[in-house]
Design an enzyme around this catalytic site. Structure first.
Site, mmCIF file in Angstrom:
data_model
loop_
_atom_site.group_PDB
_atom_site.id
_atom_site.type_symbol
_atom_site.label_atom_id
_atom_site.label_comp_id
_atom_site.label_asym_id
_atom_site.label_seq_id
_atom_site.Cartn_x
_atom_site.Cartn_y
_atom_site.Cartn_z
ATOM 1 N N GLU A 33 0.810 -1.211 0.000
ATOM 2 C CA GLU A 33 0.000 0.000 0.000
ATOM 3 C C GLU A 33 0.848 1.267 0.000
ATOM 4 O OE1 GLU A 33 -3.939 -1.673 2.384
ATOM 5 O OE2 GLU A 33 -2.354 -0.732 3.549
ATOM 6 N N CYS A 59 3.321 8.758 1.385
ATOM 7 C CA CYS A 59 3.877 7.769 2.309
ATOM 8 C C CYS A 59 4.160 6.500 1.519
ATOM 9 C CB CYS A 59 2.881 7.508 3.435
ATOM 10 S SG CYS A 59 3.502 6.413 4.722
ATOM 11 N N CYS A 109 6.262 -6.792 7.048
ATOM 12 C CA CYS A 109 7.243 -6.224 7.974
ATOM 13 C C CYS A 109 7.679 -7.313 8.940
ATOM 14 C CB CYS A 109 6.625 -5.053 8.736
ATOM 15 S SG CYS A 109 7.821 -4.077 9.687
ATOM 16 N N CYS A 112 6.178 -4.390 15.909
ATOM 17 C CA CYS A 112 5.843 -3.323 16.853
ATOM 18 C C CYS A 112 4.389 -3.517 17.276
ATOM 19 C CB CYS A 112 6.051 -1.956 16.210
ATOM 20 S SG CYS A 112 7.775 -1.636 15.750
ATOM 21 N N CYS A 122 1.361 -1.375 16.053
ATOM 22 C CA CYS A 122 1.292 -1.137 14.607
ATOM 23 C C CYS A 122 0.621 -2.302 13.899
ATOM 24 C CB CYS A 122 2.712 -0.929 14.063
ATOM 25 S SG CYS A 122 2.784 -0.657 12.286
ATOM 26 N N GLY A 137 6.891 -1.776 6.058
ATOM 27 C CA GLY A 137 8.266 -2.254 6.061
ATOM 28 C C GLY A 137 9.232 -1.333 6.788
ATOM 29 N N GLU A 138 10.432 -1.839 7.012
ATOM 30 C CA GLU A 138 11.550 -1.105 7.628
ATOM 31 C C GLU A 138 12.542 -0.765 6.523
ATOM 32 O OE1 GLU A 138 14.305 0.759 9.020
ATOM 33 O OE2 GLU A 138 12.989 0.231 10.717
ATOM 34 N N SER A 162 12.179 6.954 7.665
ATOM 35 C CA SER A 162 11.849 6.589 9.039
ATOM 36 C C SER A 162 12.361 5.196 9.359
ATOM 37 C CB SER A 162 10.330 6.642 9.241
ATOM 38 O OG SER A 162 9.990 6.236 10.554
ATOM 39 N N SER A 168 11.372 6.052 14.993
ATOM 40 C CA SER A 168 10.189 5.610 15.730
ATOM 41 C C SER A 168 10.625 5.283 17.156
ATOM 42 C CB SER A 168 9.575 4.374 15.046
ATOM 43 O OG SER A 168 9.104 4.708 13.757
ATOM 44 N N LEU A 169 10.538 6.274 18.022
ATOM 45 C CA LEU A 169 11.046 6.123 19.389
ATOM 46 C C LEU A 169 9.994 5.470 20.302
ATOM 47 C CD1 LEU A 169 13.558 6.755 21.119
ATOM 48 C CD2 LEU A 169 12.407 8.880 21.792
ATOM 49 N N HIS A 170 8.906 6.177 20.543
ATOM 50 C CA HIS A 170 7.692 5.651 21.182
ATOM 51 C C HIS A 170 7.808 5.302 22.662
ATOM 52 C CE1 HIS A 170 6.160 5.711 17.178
ATOM 53 N NE2 HIS A 170 6.863 4.679 16.768
ATOM 54 N N ASN A 219 -3.698 5.185 16.577
ATOM 55 C CA ASN A 219 -4.776 4.885 15.639
ATOM 56 C C ASN A 219 -5.220 3.443 15.838
ATOM 57 O OD1 ASN A 219 -4.819 7.437 14.110
ATOM 58 N ND2 ASN A 219 -2.753 6.850 13.512
ATOM 59 N N CYS A 246 -1.309 6.568 10.467
ATOM 60 C CA CYS A 246 -0.045 6.003 10.934
ATOM 61 C C CYS A 246 -0.286 4.737 11.741
ATOM 62 C CB CYS A 246 0.681 7.038 11.782
ATOM 63 S SG CYS A 246 2.286 6.507 12.375
#
Length: 420
Positions: free
Chosen positions: A122, A135, A142, A146, A149, A217-218, A249, A271-273, A350, A393
């Site tokens: 996507e 994006c 992935c 996470c 996510c 993906g990363e 990112s 992506s700290l979080h 989200n 996101c």
């Protein structure tokens, strides 16, 4: 016998055994999309042209592919008419196949795309008052798992090729009608539902002004292909988008961060979080391999980082998990300890079916933001976009996994009927 290195990361892994820069097509033709001039010249030589002719044709093809956006060799007016059928027999200028296109009530658009070997992924376009951001995905699926996510609940199918990555940008340009006028005739085949002639956000009239490698993906686990695709996007003779308008990112693939700065040179988002080992180990499992201190030091060492080009820390707001006043103060302490030129994007969580977390309350998000702002660090709250089409996101997960084939066929029929 050679062995493909195993990626030492959490998650379900189903790697493609042989890395590739082109996805094979069933008709045997080679897709030129995603290839630089030299690679195009090599393929032309392999097909029978001499070195001088290959170099000249490669330069012409590069211009038509990436500057003009054409998809047919017949449209390349400075290539001899007798040469065009020869090219068409051997090569093709592809685009990702659009399986499904969705429009959000807030203007966000999401496309479900398919590769030549039937893998689906996507991309999302987010229009704002003064910019339009695409994006872009780097992998089908992935590996990072996470926990907040939705994309992280997918298994990794394979890396996307440079053509499949840059093809997302090309398709968005097609959809927004943003190629130079000489290429406009090619847009007729896309249908009125794809072409959007409204306004412009920049001096040159472009609606697509920014790219973020924040899709599925990363990116740093597909480093070579992401680098090669972004070089095409930044090429002054091609798509010509400034590196200052591109953000990559990562969830924290520390060994690749310096290379990203040196070899790609775009803006970095992390992506700290979370600000403690315990919480980040839980919600961003790669933290068990590359811890907070190692990650923040890599950010401090990132080539090109400065007050003018700050590192963005993405921070999803999870109720009673990472959103306390103490968390906000620890975030400030860490940024100052490592002397990071940084801003913090606070992202309201989200929701998606099966998620185990809740979004922090608006009051808690606001208070968290105030604490960070009061310390002199920018901490805007991101407005959720595209939630109604699962385009926000953390929500991307191939739509085909949620829709039956009958539903997809019905949507395709409705689209065809609307076109007349």
């Amino acid at each position: 016998m050679s062995h493909t290195p195993i990626m030492q990361i959490p998650g379900n892994i189903d790697p493609v055994p042989t890395p590739r820069d082109i996805t094979p097509r069933s008709d045997g033709r080679i897709d030129l999309l995603g290839l630089p001039r030299q690679r195009i010249a090599e393929l032309l030589s392999e097909a029978g042209l001499d070195a001088k002719a290959s170099k000249l044709r490669a330069k012409q093809l590069f211009h038509w592919l990436y500057h003009r956006g054409v998809t047919e060799f017949e449209a390349m007016t400075d290539i001899a008419k007798t040469m065009r059928p020869w090219l068409s027999e051997r090569f093709v200028i592809g685009r990702p196949e659009v399986v499904l296109s969705q429009h959000s009530s807030d203007g966000t658009r999401k496309w479900l795309l398919k590769t030549a070997d039937d893998q689906e992924y996507e991309m999302v376009f987010i229009p704002d008052a003064d910019r339009g951001t695409l994006c872009v995905s780097s992998q089908v699926g992935c590996t990072l798992n996470c926990r907040f996510c939705h994309t992280g609940t997918m298994r990794l199918v394979r890396n996307l090729t440079p053509g499949e990555i840059v093809g997302q940008v090309m398709l968005a340009r097609d959809a927004l009608g943003e190629w130079p006028r000489a290429g406009q005739a090619d847009l007729a085949a896309l249908g009125d539902d794809l072409v959007d002639d409204d306004g412009g956000y920049s001096a040159d009239g472009r609606l697509l002004t920014n790219i973020v490698m924040m899709g599925m993906g990363e990116p740093l686990y597909n480093f070579d292909n992401v680098r090669d695709a972004l070089k095409l996007v930044m090429d002054g003779d091609g798509l010509a988008l400034s590196k200052r308008r591109i953000t990559l990112s990562t969830s924290g693939v520390v060994p690749m961060m310096a290379r990203a700065g040196e070899e790609i040179g775009v803006n970095l988002a992390v992506s700290l979080h979370a600000v403690s080992k315990e919480v980040r180990d839980e919600i961003v499992p790669i933290n068990r391999k590359y811890g907070l201190e190692e990650l923040l030091q890599a950010c401090a060492d990132y080539p090109g980082a400065s007050n003018a080009r700050r590192i963005t820390f993405e921070y999803v707001m999870l109720k009673d998990k990472n959103d306390s006043d103490a968390d906000a103060r620890e975030l400030v302490r860490l940024i100052k300890q490592y002397k990071l030129p940084a801003k913090v994007n606070l992202i309201p969580f989200n929701p998606w079916p099966g998620a185990i977390y809740e979004c922090s309350t608006p009051e808690r998000v606001r208070r968290f933001s105030e604490i960070v702002f009061e310390a002199g660090i920018s901490a805007p709250v991101r407005t959720p976009r595209g939630r109604d089409i699962d385009a926000a996101c953390g929500q991307l997960k191939t739509t085909a996994q949620k829709l039956s084939r009958a539903e997809l066929d019905r949507l395709a029929e409705e689209k065809q009927a609307a076109l007349g």
